[in-house]
Motif scaffolding. Structure first.
Motif, mmCIF file in Angstrom:
data_model
loop_
_atom_site.group_PDB
_atom_site.id
_atom_site.type_symbol
_atom_site.label_atom_id
_atom_site.label_comp_id
_atom_site.label_asym_id
_atom_site.label_seq_id
_atom_site.Cartn_x
_atom_site.Cartn_y
_atom_site.Cartn_z
ATOM 1 N N LEU A 45 0.896 -1.033 0.033
ATOM 2 C CA LEU A 45 -0.023 -0.005 -0.052
ATOM 3 C C LEU A 45 1.011 1.315 0.045
ATOM 4 C CD1 LEU A 45 -2.575 -0.956 2.837
ATOM 5 C CD2 LEU A 45 -2.999 -1.050 0.305
ATOM 6 N N PRO A 46 0.622 2.179 -1.112
ATOM 7 C CA PRO A 46 1.669 3.274 -1.141
ATOM 8 C C PRO A 46 1.160 4.299 0.000
ATOM 9 C CG PRO A 46 0.147 3.077 -3.241
ATOM 10 C CD PRO A 46 0.247 1.729 -2.441
ATOM 11 N N PHE A 47 -0.137 4.137 0.320
ATOM 12 C CA PHE A 47 -0.730 5.086 1.584
ATOM 13 C C PHE A 47 -0.779 4.405 2.760
ATOM 14 C CE2 PHE A 47 -4.206 2.730 -0.770
ATOM 15 C CZ PHE A 47 -4.907 2.301 0.288
ATOM 16 N N ALA A 48 0.076 3.727 3.164
ATOM 17 C CA ALA A 48 0.017 2.755 4.387
ATOM 18 C C ALA A 48 0.617 3.735 5.803
ATOM 19 C CB ALA A 48 1.122 1.623 4.443
ATOM 20 N N ASP A 49 1.394 4.559 5.264
ATOM 21 C CA ASP A 49 1.747 5.766 6.304
ATOM 22 C C ASP A 49 0.631 6.705 6.604
ATOM 23 O OD1 ASP A 49 2.277 6.666 3.455
ATOM 24 O OD2 ASP A 49 3.814 8.065 4.316
ATOM 25 N N PHE A 72 -12.366 7.407 11.749
ATOM 26 C CA PHE A 72 -12.927 6.364 12.036
ATOM 27 C C PHE A 72 -13.803 5.739 10.789
ATOM 28 C CE2 PHE A 72 -12.423 6.877 16.735
ATOM 29 C CZ PHE A 72 -11.390 6.101 16.806
ATOM 30 N N ALA A 73 -14.741 6.500 10.145
ATOM 31 C CA ALA A 73 -15.335 6.255 8.983
ATOM 32 C C ALA A 73 -14.360 5.669 7.794
ATOM 33 C CB ALA A 73 -16.429 7.109 8.501
ATOM 34 N N ALA A 74 -13.521 6.541 7.667
ATOM 35 C CA ALA A 74 -12.751 5.926 6.415
ATOM 36 C C ALA A 74 -11.645 4.733 7.013
ATOM 37 C CB ALA A 74 -11.517 7.075 6.403
ATOM 38 N N LEU A 75 -11.259 4.653 8.157
ATOM 39 C CA LEU A 75 -10.456 3.566 8.841
ATOM 40 C C LEU A 75 -11.424 2.122 8.840
ATOM 41 C CD1 LEU A 75 -8.538 5.165 11.371
ATOM 42 C CD2 LEU A 75 -7.672 4.402 9.389
ATOM 43 N N ALA A 76 -12.645 2.495 8.996
ATOM 44 C CA ALA A 76 -13.619 1.329 9.058
ATOM 45 C C ALA A 76 -13.989 0.809 7.537
ATOM 46 C CB ALA A 76 -14.911 1.584 9.650
ATOM 47 N N TYR A 77 -13.770 1.738 6.630
ATOM 48 C CA TYR A 77 -14.188 1.184 5.271
ATOM 49 C C TYR A 77 -12.955 0.370 4.665
ATOM 50 C CZ TYR A 77 -15.064 1.526 0.429
ATOM 51 O OH TYR A 77 -15.351 1.125 -1.005
ATOM 52 N N PHE A 78 -11.600 0.862 5.226
ATOM 53 C CA PHE A 78 -10.575 -0.054 4.974
ATOM 54 C C PHE A 78 -10.744 -1.390 5.483
ATOM 55 C CE2 PHE A 78 -6.129 -1.221 6.352
ATOM 56 C CZ PHE A 78 -5.465 -1.391 4.994
ATOM 57 N N VAL A 79 -11.236 -1.521 6.727
ATOM 58 C CA VAL A 79 -11.022 -2.823 7.321
ATOM 59 C C VAL A 79 -12.324 -3.649 6.857
ATOM 60 C CG1 VAL A 79 -11.466 -3.955 9.702
ATOM 61 C CG2 VAL A 79 -10.306 -1.872 9.454
ATOM 62 N N VAL A 85 -14.865 -1.936 -4.412
ATOM 63 C CA VAL A 85 -13.831 -2.743 -5.320
ATOM 64 C C VAL A 85 -13.236 -3.722 -4.432
ATOM 65 C CG1 VAL A 85 -11.825 -2.670 -6.726
ATOM 66 C CG2 VAL A 85 -13.696 -0.792 -6.841
ATOM 67 N N PRO A 86 -13.600 -5.064 -4.449
ATOM 68 C CA PRO A 86 -12.964 -5.935 -3.521
ATOM 69 C C PRO A 86 -11.386 -5.739 -3.462
ATOM 70 C CG PRO A 86 -14.630 -6.990 -4.956
ATOM 71 C CD PRO A 86 -14.505 -5.575 -5.403
ATOM 72 N N ASP A 87 -10.828 -5.817 -2.303
ATOM 73 C CA ASP A 87 -9.538 -5.579 -2.058
ATOM 74 C C ASP A 87 -8.532 -6.714 -2.960
ATOM 75 O OD1 ASP A 87 -10.240 -3.538 -0.432
ATOM 76 O OD2 ASP A 87 -9.818 -4.680 1.378
ATOM 77 N N PHE A 88 -8.838 -7.706 -3.141
ATOM 78 C CA PHE A 88 -8.239 -8.876 -3.822
ATOM 79 C C PHE A 88 -7.862 -8.689 -5.403
ATOM 80 C CE2 PHE A 88 -12.475 -10.699 -3.885
ATOM 81 C CZ PHE A 88 -12.677 -11.088 -5.392
ATOM 82 N N ILE A 89 -8.746 -7.633 -5.884
ATOM 83 C CA ILE A 89 -8.707 -7.630 -7.203
ATOM 84 C C ILE A 89 -7.166 -6.649 -7.606
ATOM 85 C CG2 ILE A 89 -9.400 -6.146 -9.254
ATOM 86 C CD1 ILE A 89 -12.136 -6.782 -8.116
ATOM 87 N N VAL A 90 -6.267 -7.493 -8.171
ATOM 88 C CA VAL A 90 -5.116 -6.948 -8.294
ATOM 89 C C VAL A 90 -4.734 -5.715 -8.899
ATOM 90 C CG1 VAL A 90 -2.570 -7.174 -9.276
ATOM 91 C CG2 VAL A 90 -3.843 -9.099 -8.247
ATOM 92 N N GLY A 91 -4.320 -4.537 -8.638
ATOM 93 C CA GLY A 91 -4.156 -3.352 -9.097
ATOM 94 C C GLY A 91 -5.212 -2.071 -8.912
ATOM 95 N N PHE A 92 -6.327 -2.820 -8.640
ATOM 96 C CA PHE A 92 -7.538 -1.837 -8.402
ATOM 97 C C PHE A 92 -8.204 -2.125 -6.824
ATOM 98 C CE2 PHE A 92 -7.552 -2.350 -12.851
ATOM 99 C CZ PHE A 92 -7.353 -0.802 -13.422
ATOM 100 N N ALA A 98 -8.314 3.992 -1.119
ATOM 101 C CA ALA A 98 -7.305 5.288 -1.119
ATOM 102 C C ALA A 98 -8.204 6.361 -1.219
ATOM 103 C CB ALA A 98 -6.250 4.844 -2.115
ATOM 104 N N THR A 99 -9.166 6.207 -2.185
ATOM 105 C CA THR A 99 -10.038 7.547 -2.393
ATOM 106 C C THR A 99 -10.870 8.088 -1.043
ATOM 107 O OG1 THR A 99 -10.236 6.910 -4.795
ATOM 108 C CG2 THR A 99 -11.824 8.269 -3.930
ATOM 109 N N VAL A 100 -11.195 7.059 -0.324
ATOM 110 C CA VAL A 100 -11.911 7.336 0.770
ATOM 111 C C VAL A 100 -11.107 7.966 1.888
ATOM 112 C CG1 VAL A 100 -13.148 6.199 2.878
ATOM 113 C CG2 VAL A 100 -13.876 5.382 0.500
ATOM 114 N N LEU A 101 -9.937 7.569 2.043
ATOM 115 C CA LEU A 101 -8.821 8.055 2.972
ATOM 116 C C LEU A 101 -8.363 9.536 2.310
ATOM 117 C CD1 LEU A 101 -7.080 7.698 5.369
ATOM 118 C CD2 LEU A 101 -5.384 6.779 3.742
#
Length: 137
Positions: A45-49, A72-79, A85-92, A98-101
């Motif tokens: 994740l390039p936006f991990a920091d 918390f809403a943005a972090l919960a969306y990540f979790v 867009v399902p997280d397992f789709i490579v590249g997307f 990232a957009t929500v964050l």
């Protein structure tokens, strides 16, 4: 005496106020699942920091309640595993996260302080940023 299920925070506003249940639900979801998922995926994740800094800001008692709600809403969306867009789709898979964050940080980014960013870098094992003379701060 307050009701035993009422959640109260004190963060320098007009006094203690009940934390709305939606915020509390997002806070609990974030506390339970955020760090394990972040640490598992940090290298991808390039936006991990930014995620980690947002987490530290959301957990900080000094952060205003409204900013906590957005973070918390943005972090919960990540979790949450089921998002736009399902997280397992490579590249997307993490584009929506990232957009929500990015949107959350554009709204309350001023509440993410340097101490939160320092804690995020420490968590992820990243070096301190270089200052103007090229040395690490």
């Amino acid at each position: 005496m307050r009701h035993p299920t009422e959640i109260v925070i004190e963060n320098g506003e007009d006094g203690p106020r009940p934390l709305p249940l939606a915020i509390e639900r997002n806070r609990q979801r974030t506390r339970k699942g955020f760090l394990p998922k972040l640490l598992r995926l940090a290298g991808k994740l390039p936006f991990a920091d930014d995620l980690a800094a947002a987490y530290y800001a959301a957990m900080d008692p000094a952060t205003p309640r409204k900013a906590k709600a957005v973070l918390f809403a943005a972090l919960a969306y990540f979790v949450v595993p089921t998002d736009s867009v399902p997280d397992f789709i490579v590249g997307f898979g993490f584009a929506d996260d990232a957009t929500v964050l990015a949107t959350a940080l554009s709204i309350v980014g001023a509440q993410v302080r340097e101490r939160h960013r320092r804690s995020a870098r420490n968590l992820l094992g990243l070096p301190a940023p270089a200052n103007e003379d090229g040395a690490n701060a």
